[in-house]
Design an enzyme around this catalytic site. Structure first.
Site, PDB file in Angstrom:
ATOM      1  N   GLU A 175      -2.958  -3.592  -3.147  1.00 33.43           N
ATOM      2  CA  GLU A 175      -1.821  -3.045  -3.904  1.00 33.43           C
ATOM      3  C   GLU A 175      -1.754  -1.548  -3.616  1.00 33.43           C
ATOM      4  O   GLU A 175      -2.762  -0.864  -3.686  1.00 33.43           O
ATOM      5  CB  GLU A 175      -2.048  -3.272  -5.406  1.00 33.43           C
ATOM      6  CG  GLU A 175      -1.048  -2.561  -6.285  1.00 33.43           C
ATOM      7  CD  GLU A 175      -1.246  -2.833  -7.785  1.00 33.43           C
ATOM      8  OE1 GLU A 175      -1.913  -3.815  -8.138  1.00 33.43           O
ATOM      9  OE2 GLU A 175      -0.728  -2.036  -8.574  1.00 33.43           O
ATOM     10  N   GLU A 204       4.897   5.325  -9.645  1.00 31.20           N
ATOM     11  CA  GLU A 204       4.638   4.592 -10.881  1.00 31.20           C
ATOM     12  C   GLU A 204       4.441   5.622 -11.971  1.00 31.20           C
ATOM     13  O   GLU A 204       3.749   6.609 -11.781  1.00 31.20           O
ATOM     14  CB  GLU A 204       3.372   3.745 -10.756  1.00 31.20           C
ATOM     15  CG  GLU A 204       3.066   2.951 -12.008  1.00 31.20           C
ATOM     16  CD  GLU A 204       1.692   2.296 -11.980  1.00 31.20           C
ATOM     17  OE1 GLU A 204       0.917   2.599 -11.065  1.00 31.20           O
ATOM     18  OE2 GLU A 204       1.412   1.520 -12.895  1.00 31.20           O
TER      19      GLU A 204
END
Ligand SMILES: *[C@@H]1O[C@H](CO)[C@@H](O)[C@H](O)[C@H]1NC(C)=O
Ligand SMILES: *[C@@H]1O[C@H](CO)[C@@H](O)[C@H](O)[C@H]1NC(C)=O
Ligand SMILES: *[C@@H]1O[C@H](CO)[C@@H](O)[C@H](O)[C@H]1NC(C)=O
Length: 375
Positions: free
Chosen positions: A157, A162
């Site tokens: 990932e 974010e």
């Protein structure tokens, strides 16, 4: 762009999450692009283009439950298009991904409708260039642009953008650079306007993520500073300067842990991260009677639809470039020559990070200054 039409768009019941060991996405009919992993193994070539005219045809609209427990309902493509959550601007200049801004979704019931896109196509290695004009902001929002492999966490990932707007308003505003978004640190200095309201007020910018067998780097270029080679469609990473994020190291076996990744773009609300930290941010409306931080977040998100008009992505393009397989490296590579090993300087706001999961072995890819995660 896909090699064949989608046979079916089955929403996999358990999708990978930021924290949860769930199963992987799998999109029948999606193309797989394995690029050359050797750094500098030839010029980057465009292999996949998410331009606005075809943008929404290249993703699955995930519409199962949120694996990170957000106050959100991820809607299917038909619902998203009927309600205007997935639109294209006039002249196909940009793709817009928004949320419900008209209805209340009170605590205890379903969450605020939003979109979680997962690319049909998957990639190993490459240069991923996002040109973003606007990203979701607002108390309780938790937007992300990220790459994810199947069978999390075994194939990796990368969280490229974010954050939660709560971080942005309460941190950057008071302690760093006053009125702009917040920042990751680049060699000790802040790149302004790389996230949230600051990014939006500056017309956005470009995130470039380079994934080779030896490193994963991300650069951010605020609007007005985007290298000409990117604008010209022939990106030359040697002109990009020092990356904002640079994950590598002799013990960091990238190809063992990262493969077949999809591009994901989503807007979540509250949940495992944004909900748990909501109480830390007095700038966001707090319900003192709420029994927990998550409840305070959900009460606000659920009851204030018109507040969320800024909770949208506006994406000009995503372009994926790769070095052709079989090409010979044009320069030798040595980790010793590269600076900033594991040197990801994450500001208190996680607006930009690469997540190397090292629970699977002894590889030392983990970034020690990684923000502690809410497990
Ligand atoms: C936008 O893209 C769609 C889909 O390719 C196309 O049908 C339409 O003509 C385009 N509109 C403009 C203004 O270019
Ligand atoms: C980081 O900044 C310092 C001080 O300005 C400079 O001497 C150094 O060369 C920079 N390092 C990189 C990798 O840019
Ligand atoms: C990656 O995709 C290729 C092509 O679809 C497939 O053969 C391979 O098994 C995949 N690898 C993983 C780890 O999913």
């Amino acid at each position: 762009m896909r090699s064949s039409p989608l046979v079916s768009r089955i929403a996999v019941s358990l999708l990978p999450a930021f924290f949860l060991p769930t199963n992987a996405q799998s999109v029948p009919g999606g193309a797989y692009y394995p690029g050359n992993g050797a750094p500098a193994a030839g010029a980057y070539k465009l292999i996949d283009d998410y331009n606005p005219a075809i943008f929404f045809n290249k993703f699955v609209f995930y519409n199962d439950y949120d694996p990170t427990y957000g106050h959100v309902q991820y809607v299917n493509k038909q619902t998203a298009q009927q309600n205007g959550y997935a639109t294209v601007s006039n002249g196909n200049k940009s793709a817009l991904i928004s949320v419900d801004t008209t209805n209340k979704w009170p605590n205890g019931g379903p969450g605020r409708p939003a979109v979680r896109l997962i690319s049909d196509n998957t990639y190993t290695h490459g240069l991923f260039i996002l040109d973003v004009a606007h990203m979701p902001t607002g108390c309780g929002t938790w937007p992300a642009y990220w790459l994810l492999g199947p069978n999390w966490p075994y194939t990796g990932e990368f969280d490229i953008i974010e954050g939660t707007a709560t971080f942005e308003t309460s941190n950057c505003d008071t302690s760093v650079n006053g009125n702009s978004g917040c920042g990751s640190l680049l060699n000790g200095s802040l790149i302004a306007n790389n996230y949230g309201a600051g990014l939006n007020s500056n017309g956005g910018g470009v995130y470039a993520t380079e994934w080779t067998s030896n490193f994963v780097k991300t650069w951010f270029f605020p609007r007005g500073t985007v290298p000409a080679s990117i604008t010209n469609g022939a990106p030359d990473v040697t002109t990009f300067g020092t990356p904002t994020v640079n994950q590598q190291g002799p013990g960091c076996k990238i190809d063992d842990h990262f493969t077949n990744m999809s591009i994901i773009i989503n807007t979540d609300f509250c949940g495992a991260w944004a909900g748990n930290v909501y109480r830390n941010f007095p700038d966001c409306p707090q319900d003192p009677s709420a029994p927990s931080s998550i409840d305070a977040c959900v009460n606000f998100v659920g009851n204030n639809p018109s507040y969320f008009t800024q909770a949208y992505w506006e994406i000009n393009s995503i372009k994926v470039y790769q070095m052709p397989l079989g090409a010979q490296p044009t320069s030798s590579y040595s980790t010793n020559k590269l600076v900033n090993i594991f040197h990801v300087l994450i500001y208190w706001t996680v607006d930009l990070e690469v997540f190397f999961d090292n629970r699977l072995g002894t590889d030392s890819c983990y970034n020690p200054s990684h923000l502690p995660r809410v497990e």
